[in-house]
Structures are given as C-alpha cells and as structure tokens.
Design an enzyme around this catalytic site. Structure first.
Site, short mmCIF file in Angstrom:
data_model
loop_
_atom_site.label_atom_id
_atom_site.label_comp_id
_atom_site.label_asym_id
_atom_site.label_seq_id
_atom_site.Cartn_x
_atom_site.Cartn_y
_atom_site.Cartn_z
CD GLU A 177 -2.78 1.32 2.45
OE1 GLU A 177 -2.83 0.36 3.23
OE2 GLU A 177 -3.47 2.33 2.58
CE LYS A 219 -6.06 0.01 1.64
NZ LYS A 219 -6.74 -0.57 2.80
P1 13P Z 1 -9.27 4.54 4.03
O1 13P Z 1 -10.08 3.85 2.99
O2 13P Z 1 -10.09 5.16 5.12
O3 13P Z 1 -8.25 5.47 3.43
O4 13P Z 1 -8.45 3.42 4.80
C1 13P Z 1 -7.87 2.41 4.06
C2 13P Z 1 -6.64 1.96 4.73
O5 13P Z 1 -6.50 0.81 5.07
C3 13P Z 1 -5.56 2.94 4.95
O6 13P Z 1 -4.38 2.28 5.29
#
Ligand code: 13P
Length: 341
Positions: A177, A219
């Site tokens: 991510e 992600k």
């Molecule tokens: P949000 O969708 O609220 O941005 O959170 C996703 C997430 O896991 C952030 O690390």
C-alpha cells in the site's frame, strides 16, 4: 504455505464482485473515529464496534477479507467465538496490519517513513498461527512544496519490498500500500505524476527483493485532485487518469488492485471505482476493487454511536456500502441504487 496456496489466497481477495474491508485502525486512529460519535476509546468499545461490523449477516457476499489490528486479531465476539472464526464462518479471510506506523523521515522535514521491519519475520509467524492469511503495510507519500523527495520515495519503496518478501516467506499474502495523500492543494496532474513515480519505484524494489507478484495485491490511492485544489476533477477523469497510471506502472502479473478511500466521501469513492470498471471493461489486466476503511465504515459508525440498540441499523448501513462497492467492482453501480432498499 505453498506457492499455489499464496496465489489462491491473492486471487480470493479480489474474487469477482468482492473487495476488502479495512478495519485495522490503530488504537490512536480509532480514538479519532470514536471521538466523532462521542464514544470512549476503551478495549470493550473497540471490541463491541468490531463485533458489530464482523457479525453483519451476508457480509461475505461482497467482502472477501478484513484487515485487522493486532488487538482485534486476538479478540472474540460477544458469543465467545474468536473474530477469526466468525470471519471464516462468513467465508471472509482475516488479514493483519503489520507496520508500526509512519514516523518522521530523518533529514526530510515533513516526510514520513513507515516502520515495523524489526522482528517482522517473528511477528508474521505468530500471525499465521493466529489464523491470518494476508497482511498490510501502508507507506505515506505527501505532496507539497519540494515534496515528495526522491529520498522519501526510495526509502518507502524499499521498506514495502522488504515487508512483502518477509510476508511471502512467512506464508502471508502482502497487500502493498503506497498511499499518495489527497490532502493539499495540488492539481490532479501533479497527483498523476507523483503516483506514477511512486509505483515505478515500488515495482523496481519488489523486483530487486524477489517478490513474486502473482502472490501480491496492490492497494493504491486514486489519481485525484488535492482536497484543497480549487479545481476538482470529475469522476470519469479521476477514473481515466488512475487507470492510465496503473497500466503504465503495474505489471499484469499482480493478482489484483484494491483502492483505499483516503478521505473521499463514501459515495464518491464508489462512483470512482465504478467508472474505472465501466470505462475499461474487458480491457484491464487485473481486477480493480476496493479496500476501503472510512468509505465503508462511516455510515455504520454514525448509525452505531456505541449503543447496542443501534447494532441492526449500523449493520444494515455497512451491508449497503459493501453491496454498492461490490457492484462498483463489476461496473454495475448507479447512484440511483443508493436510495433503493
Ligand atoms: P481509508 O479507505 O479510510 O483510506 O483506509 C484504508 C486503509 O486501510 C488505509 O491504510
């Protein structure tokens, strides 16, 4: 865990019509969410809130996996059943956040590096024993004056790749991510440029660290106008620019892509995902789905307000958002569906 098992888990995480619920708020982050509904941040309230989310009937119809925080992975529902078991009964894969947060990056004022590599192999083995099937590590890239620096991009890409390699060796599918923040007044063009730069650095680092891309899920954030930018790009432009950057930067071998919501409102996050899947139907190398935190939980949190009497209404709100996003992952969402039961 065999290579086949890892590939199968990664594919199941992005099964058609399904996405991931991010419920891995750290104790500090859930405090902010609870403050907004005037609920005390106690261990029992955190447990009760997550219990409400995970015991939603039919959650598994649109949710393939849930990302948990360390404390939650060890907790039980009010019936005494471990959350991990509640999830498997619903056909949902449990995942775990393994980073320990974004800390100040030395010599780069205003920038962050995500930490948590120390003891990570040991922690991952324990999480596997507790039933986790996948993991998450979030890197944060901020756009601003003279930011991001190449130091910040390189350091975060390296940490993400080291994390992913450690997960694979331990038997967990890593969610990679790299979040380009939407705070700030930057244009969508600038967001596109920084997102492309970041993703290219991440895939180079993953390659150097021997990470098997078929066993990973990406992600990313969407390519979007900064929150404070006076010119806000429309839904179809966000979708088109996001897909363009992904096609340029993400190898086709990656099992799937699930977006974070990053502060977008719940319906807008759904509309963006839907537009991508509608505009590029049949012309994408990977499934595009969701791994929203706030955009899935916000209406449920507001309905719940810490009261047992509100659990059914809160679960209905969550089930609705999960369904809308499941449809968006297939390009079958329409705003008119929001107002139908
Ligand atoms: P949000 O969708 O609220 O941005 O959170 C996703 C997430 O896991 C952030 O690390």
């Amino acid at each position: 865990m065999s290579a086949n098992d890892l590939a199968a888990i990664a594919r199941a995480m992005v099964a058609p019509g399904k996405g991931i619920l991010a419920a891995d708020e750290s104790t500090g982050t859930i405090e902010k969410r609870f403050q907004s509904i005037d609920v005390a941040n106690t261990e029992e309230n955190r447990r009760a809130y997550r219990d409400m989310l995970f015991s939603t009937r039919g959650l598994g119809d649109h949710i393939s996996g849930v990302i948990l925080y360390d404390e939650t992975l060890r907790q039980k529902s009010v019936t005494g059943t471990p959350f991990v078991e509640v999830m498997s009964q619903n056909g949902i894969l449990p995942g775990i956040k393994v980073d320990t947060g974004a800390k100040d990056l030395p010599l780069c004022p205003g920038e962050k590096i995500t930490e948590g590599l120390d003891n990570l192999p040991k922690r991952c083995s324990e999480y596997v024993k507790l039933g986790a099937k996948f993991a998450k590590w979030r890197a944060v890239i901020d756009i601003g004056r003279d930011m991001p620096s190449s130091t910040c991009i390189a350091a975060n890409a390296h940490a993400l790749a080291r994390y992913a390699a450690i997960c694979l060796e331990a038997g967990l599918v890593p969610i990679v991510e790299p979040e380009v923040l939407m705070d700030g007044d930057h244009s969508i063009e600038r967001c596109e440029e920084v997102t492309e730069w970041t993703l290219n650095a991440v895939y180079e680092a993953l390659y150097l660290n021997r990470v098997v891309l078929e066993h990973t899920v990406l992600k990313p954030s969407m390519v979007i106008s900064g929150k404070k930018c006076p010119k806000q790009a429309p839904v179809d432009e966000v979708a088109a620019r996001t897909v363009r950057v992904l096609k340029r930067s993400v190898p086709a071998a990656v099992a799937g892509i699930v977006f974070l919501s990053g502060g977008q409102s719940d319906e807008v996050a759904t509309a963006h995902l839907n537009s991508m899947n509608q505009q590029f139907k049949g012309n994408l190398p990977w499934p595009l789905s969701f791994s929203y935190g706030r955009a899935l939980q916000q209406p449920a949190l507001k309905a719940w307000r810490g009261a047992a009497a509100n659990v059914a209404a809160a679960q209905a709100a969550l089930a609705h958002r999960a369904k809308m996003n499941g449809l968006a992952s297939l390009g079958r969402y329409a705003t008119a569906l929001e107002r139908q039961g």
